[in-house]
Each structure stands twice: as C-alpha cells, then as structure tokens.
Design a protein around this motif. Structure first.
Motif, PDB file in Angstrom:
ATOM      1  N   UNK A  28       0.800  -1.164   0.005  1.00 56.29           N
ATOM      2  CA  UNK A  28       0.073  -0.023   0.007  1.00 56.29           C
ATOM      3  C   UNK A  28       0.851   1.173   0.076  1.00 56.29           C
ATOM      4  N   UNK A  29       0.618   2.415  -0.450  1.00 55.11           N
ATOM      5  CA  UNK A  29       0.981   3.685  -0.482  1.00 55.11           C
ATOM      6  C   UNK A  29       2.223   3.744  -1.177  1.00 55.11           C
ATOM      7  N   UNK A  30       2.063   3.195  -2.471  1.00 55.68           N
ATOM      8  CA  UNK A  30       3.171   3.263  -3.458  1.00 55.68           C
ATOM      9  C   UNK A  30       3.354   4.770  -3.541  1.00 55.68           C
ATOM     10  N   UNK A  31       4.946   5.342  -3.988  1.00 52.20           N
ATOM     11  CA  UNK A  31       4.994   6.726  -4.443  1.00 52.20           C
ATOM     12  C   UNK A  31       5.720   6.668  -5.861  1.00 52.20           C
ATOM     13  N   UNK A  32       5.154   7.809  -6.448  1.00 55.05           N
ATOM     14  CA  UNK A  32       5.876   7.993  -7.973  1.00 55.05           C
ATOM     15  C   UNK A  32       7.323   8.699  -7.887  1.00 55.05           C
ATOM     16  N   UNK A  33       8.308   7.974  -8.392  1.00 54.64           N
ATOM     17  CA  UNK A  33       9.666   8.717  -8.623  1.00 54.64           C
ATOM     18  C   UNK A  33       9.777   9.031  -9.931  1.00 54.64           C
ATOM     19  N   UNK A  34      10.519   9.960 -10.038  1.00 54.77           N
ATOM     20  CA  UNK A  34      10.907  10.412 -11.507  1.00 54.77           C
ATOM     21  C   UNK A  34      12.339   9.689 -12.015  1.00 54.77           C
ATOM     22  N   UNK A  35      12.250   9.372 -13.352  1.00 50.18           N
ATOM     23  CA  UNK A  35      13.379   8.622 -13.828  1.00 50.18           C
ATOM     24  C   UNK A  35      14.767   9.398 -13.695  1.00 50.18           C
ATOM     25  N   UNK A  36      15.516   8.685 -13.323  1.00 45.04           N
ATOM     26  CA  UNK A  36      17.039   9.191 -13.142  1.00 45.04           C
ATOM     27  C   UNK A  36      17.316   9.567 -11.624  1.00 45.04           C
ATOM     28  N   UNK A  57       6.851  -1.352  -8.071  1.00 43.08           N
ATOM     29  CA  UNK A  57       5.593  -1.811  -8.685  1.00 43.08           C
ATOM     30  C   UNK A  57       5.472  -1.559 -10.021  1.00 43.08           C
ATOM     31  N   UNK A  58       5.943  -0.480 -10.612  1.00 44.43           N
ATOM     32  CA  UNK A  58       6.123   0.022 -12.242  1.00 44.43           C
ATOM     33  C   UNK A  58       7.418   0.542 -12.702  1.00 44.43           C
ATOM     34  N   UNK A  59       7.817   0.143 -13.583  1.00 44.71           N
ATOM     35  CA  UNK A  59       9.077   0.919 -13.977  1.00 44.71           C
ATOM     36  C   UNK A  59      10.257   0.077 -13.831  1.00 44.71           C
ATOM     37  N   UNK A  60      11.618   0.493 -14.230  1.00 45.22           N
ATOM     38  CA  UNK A  60      12.749  -0.338 -14.258  1.00 45.22           C
ATOM     39  C   UNK A  60      13.671   0.542 -13.334  1.00 45.22           C
ATOM     40  N   UNK A  61      14.316  -0.197 -12.298  1.00 46.32           N
ATOM     41  CA  UNK A  61      15.341   0.351 -11.403  1.00 46.32           C
ATOM     42  C   UNK A  61      16.688  -0.388 -11.970  1.00 46.32           C
ATOM     43  N   UNK A  62      17.954   0.208 -11.491  1.00 46.57           N
ATOM     44  CA  UNK A  62      19.117  -0.767 -11.788  1.00 46.57           C
ATOM     45  C   UNK A  62      20.001  -0.496 -10.523  1.00 46.57           C
ATOM     46  N   UNK A  74       8.678   5.742 -12.184  1.00 48.47           N
ATOM     47  CA  UNK A  74       8.443   4.330 -11.464  1.00 48.47           C
ATOM     48  C   UNK A  74       7.479   4.647 -10.206  1.00 48.47           C
ATOM     49  N   UNK A  75       6.911   3.480  -9.915  1.00 50.16           N
ATOM     50  CA  UNK A  75       6.164   3.347  -8.712  1.00 50.16           C
ATOM     51  C   UNK A  75       6.736   2.583  -7.742  1.00 50.16           C
ATOM     52  N   UNK A  76       7.059   3.177  -6.557  1.00 47.71           N
ATOM     53  CA  UNK A  76       7.983   2.358  -5.655  1.00 47.71           C
ATOM     54  C   UNK A  76       7.153   2.435  -4.241  1.00 47.71           C
ATOM     55  N   UNK A  77       7.302   1.265  -3.621  1.00 50.83           N
ATOM     56  CA  UNK A  77       6.826   1.085  -2.293  1.00 50.83           C
ATOM     57  C   UNK A  77       8.209   1.131  -1.207  1.00 50.83           C
ATOM     58  N   UNK A  78       7.716   1.607  -0.111  1.00 48.00           N
ATOM     59  CA  UNK A  78       8.950   1.853   0.743  1.00 48.00           C
ATOM     60  C   UNK A  78       8.290   0.781   1.905  1.00 48.00           C
ATOM     61  N   UNK A  79       9.335  -0.103   2.067  1.00 46.72           N
ATOM     62  CA  UNK A  79       8.738  -0.965   3.297  1.00 46.72           C
ATOM     63  C   UNK A  79       9.534  -0.938   4.416  1.00 46.72           C
ATOM     64  N   UNK A  80       8.963  -0.559   5.612  1.00 50.04           N
ATOM     65  CA  UNK A  80       9.788  -0.681   6.884  1.00 50.04           C
ATOM     66  C   UNK A  80      10.129  -2.244   7.179  1.00 50.04           C
TER      67      UNK A  80
END
Lengths: 252, 252
Positions: free
Chosen positions: B28-36, B53-58, B100-106
DNA sequence: CGCAAGTTTGACGCTGCTCAATCACTGTGG
DNA sequence: CCACAGTGATTGAGCAGCGTCAAACTTGCG
C-alpha cells in the motif's frame, strides 16, 4: 575448541557460549575430500548444505563450448548457500581446489539452529549478504578493469578474507592453491595472459607467487593500483545489535 | 486486486488469501519517482526496503575513474534485498531508469509478514536465491561470451523476466528503457561497440529495437546463439511444498 | 628416469576501444 | 513556425589489449 566457521561467524554477530556450542555441534563429523572432486554438480538436487573447515573450493559453470567460468572461491568457514535446498536443482557446480575437510549439514539441523538462536540466524544472513556483495564486486572487476587491475583486486580480496580467518602469515603470505588456468577462468582471461600479467605484478614488486604461496609485498600499493575498496566485504565495525534495534524497533 | 509483486511471488510459492492480503497491505501507499533519481546511494545506510511496482531500476557502482558498472536490473515486482537493512552501509547504488511506482517497506513490517506467513518467507527467500543466481549468470556472461552472445543473452533473460510478470506482448515485444550507453555499462562494452553489435542482431533478424521497445523476432535462435539456458531463473516446475517436506522432514 | 601438469615465451591477428564527427529526434524559447 | 540545444544513435579510421597457436621449459612424482 573452535574452527574457521565459528571464527568467521563471530565477526558478524556476538555469539554466546550456547550459540558456539550449537555451531560446534553442527560442524561435528567432518569428512576429508580429495582435491579435484566435486561436492555437487549443476543439475543435481541440493539435499545438504556443505561447509568448509579446511581447504579451498570453488563455484563454477561449464558452457556448451567447454569453457569454464569460476564464480566464487570458498575458503575455510564458508558455507555453500544456506537456503539452497529450496531450489529444484543446482545452477552451478562446486568443486575442490585442494584436499579439504568438509561438513555436510542436513538443512533441517541448520534451520533448527537458526530458529533457536537468532544470533546464529543473523550471522548466517550476514554471511549470505557478503557473498552476494562479493559477486557484485567480481562483476565490476571483470566488467570494468583491465587484466592487471583485475588480478591485483582478486589478490587484495583473498588477502583480507584469509586474514579474517587467521590464515595469513606475518610476512603477508598465504596459500593460494590456484593454477594460472584457474585464475584465468576466474577473471575471463587466458592462462597465457594471466602469466604475463603476473610477471608484471612481480616486476613492479607488488607480489611474490611461487609454489601456490602468495606474498603481498606492498598491500597499500596493490589496493591503489586495483582500485580495491574493502567496503563490500562488510567487515562490520559498529555493533550489530545496536543497528538492528534501531531499525527493527525492538530487540529481536 | 493484484500487482506485479504478488504475481511474482505466486510463482514461487502457493499463496492463500491471507498471504495475498498481507502482501497487499505491504504494498500500500506506493509513491511515484521520476526517472534518473536514485532510490539509495552507495555509502548510505539502508533503512528501508524498496519494492518496484512499475518501471525499471538498476543497481550500479561508480569507480574512481568515473566509469559506471550496472550490476542488475529491477523490474516490477522486484524487491531491493530483503535483509539489506542488516548492513552498515550500501556497497552500491540503486537508480531509476524510468518513471516508477515504488513502495517503501519498513523492515520490521516485512519481517513480521515473513514470520507470520511461512509461505511469504519462502517466496522471498526464493526470490533472493534467483537474484543471486542471476548475478552468477551475468558473471559468466561477461567473463566468457563475446559482445554478440552477451547482448543476446541479456535480451533472452529480460524477455523471460518480463513474461513472468505479464509485460510481454503477443508479438514478443516489451519495453526496454535502456540507452546504448547503459547496455554498454552493463556488459562491459563501450556504447560504440554496443551500437555495432545491435546492428548485427538486427541484420541477422533476431531482434528489432526502436523507441525503447524490443521485439524478439526469433526466440529460439536468440537463445541458441547466446547459449542461454533459463535454469538459473529457477522458475520452478514441481510444487515447492513437496520438495521442502522431503528435505526438511516435516511441514514447516 | 620419464611422464604429467603447470609455467613461460614468441609471433601474429582479431575483438573491442579511442577519438571524432555526423545524424536524428525532441523539447524549448523567441 | 523556426532556430537551436541537448540527448542518443550511427559511422569511420586507427590502434591496443588480449586471444590463439605452438613450442620449450620446469617441477613434482611414481
């Protein structure tokens, strides 16, 4: 009574007498294996967890064209992947580079020890994280550095790892049971080129290597020329307990 | 209600409604992050677990001379190392290749879910083992294969991984948000050479690649020329539960 | 003593790098 | 609507690090 396994894990988490006794119990009944044998082969089902008490082993894959790539070295105290029994089949093989003393631990005993002693669990997780970080550093090493830096970097790493288990002399020498072919298969180089690169390392008075014994003549310069930074080995400075309490909110 | 995270873990262990609900709660509560942008940088303390959840990271490292090496790609459903919070500091960075759509899990939430639901724990371990196996295969790829085989192999892998999360079209095409520089930094090649190699892959009618969209024209031949064997992805055929019962002696 | 395994050396060629310029596309401001 | 800047792709020429092939040498060992 202690062994390389316990020495290693103690660096990662403070272990009490009970934990140490449990680890000793796990490492009872080691067996001698001869150099050149495989502990397990690609395609086989991983049924047991191997742990090295003495000698060197290596993870490797063989490609269709017959070429071999070496993925990791295992030195005394190292465990062959604690959760590997979950997998259907091995995706690589593990062989011995020297005569070795090996413990075969049934997964259920290992799991039981981890459940009973959280400190053991944490130490083993830590070891797993370090193995993974080492793989990443090897990838960088092969991907970005030339043969000279590559081999120098490998020697820096093995020097620190051997130090951690007390196998380095005061003269900074230690056993390195590798042929030049094996160094080549590790670094993505041919034995011929490894030979020439070793000569350069000797000429520049960075190392000495005869008879499977490597001496680091100038650790600082060797690290400098290879861009070696030991952070990926996570040798942990600050007490682990404190860090975990901060991040998990309460003692585990 | 589902997402890439759940889709992925379901492939590794049979999850019931409770488990799925727990995973949904975690994501729950994912946040949008910008490319780069970077999710986390080398040297920082890992305080939270990121999940895409969405997008690519490296994952990547920067060397002293400024060169960058890419260590892994993260696609939807991938988690940034569940135990990483144990470490003192990151030994590499994680950046975003696309929005990307990213979840930050404690960490403590993740640990709690793993303790409450053994199936989740097993699925996450499995995912960790696959990540490690992938690192090993990348090492072989860079160490033993030439540029043509290397890039073909990468494309085979990403094709299967994208398939696993339902992001491949019927025409075998999928988004590949990589520049030629990034492919080069992944494979230990220069962008110039990547360019020439891609041309050869196109000329031989193995792939199509424009506008960050890759089409695999001939999957079989692409796998054949690169020596790709998907075993290291451990996509699991036989029921996991059965295997574990055999090896641990009793249901966990 | 003689073989086997590993190391060393030399000559030559190819894969992939360097440097440098051009091209294509996209978004921006005047 | 167009000039232009920025990013990424493409091309060319020359070069070097490392591979290949082949032979000789060295060491340990039965």
């Amino acid at each position: 009574m202690s062994n390389a396994f316990i020495t290693k894990l103690c660096r990662y988490a403070p272990l009490g007498d009970n934990e140490i006794a449990a680890l000793e119990k796990l490492s009872r009944n080691p067996r001698r294996w001869a150099s050149g044998r495989d502990l397990i082969r690609e395609g086989q089902r991983p049924e047991i967890v191997f742990m090295l008490l003495e000698g060197w082993a290596y993870r490797y894959k063989i490609l269709k064209d017959g070429s071999r790539h070496i993925l990791a070295y295992l030195v005394p105290g190292d465990v062959c992947d604690i959760h590997i029994f979950m997998l259907d089949e091995m995706d690589h093989s593990i062989g011995l580079l020297s005569d070795a003393l090996v413990v075969e631990i049934p997964p259920k005993d290992l799991m039981a020890a981890m459940e009973k002693y959280p400190a053991i669990q944490r130490a083993l997780w830590w070891a797993t994280l370090v193995d993974e970080a080492t793989l990443r550093e090897w990838l960088v090493n092969i991907g970005q550095r030339d043969s000279f830096e590559r081999i120098a970097h490998l020697f820096c790493e093995m020097w620190l790892r051997m130090q951690a288990i007390g196998l380095v002399n005061e003269d900074e020498s230690f056993d390195l049971p590798l042929t030049q072919v094996e160094i080549g298969d590790t670094m993505g180089l041919t034995a011929v080129h490894v030979n020439r690169t070793l000569q350069r390392l000797r000429r520049e008075e960075l190392i000495t290597l005869d008879n499977a014994r490597l001496t680091i003549l100038d650790p600082k310069r060797l690290a400098a020329v290879s861009g070696f930074r030991p952070n990926y080995l996570h040798r942990g400075t600050e007490p682990l307990e404190k860090r975990l309490r901060e991040r998990l909110g309460a003692p585990v």
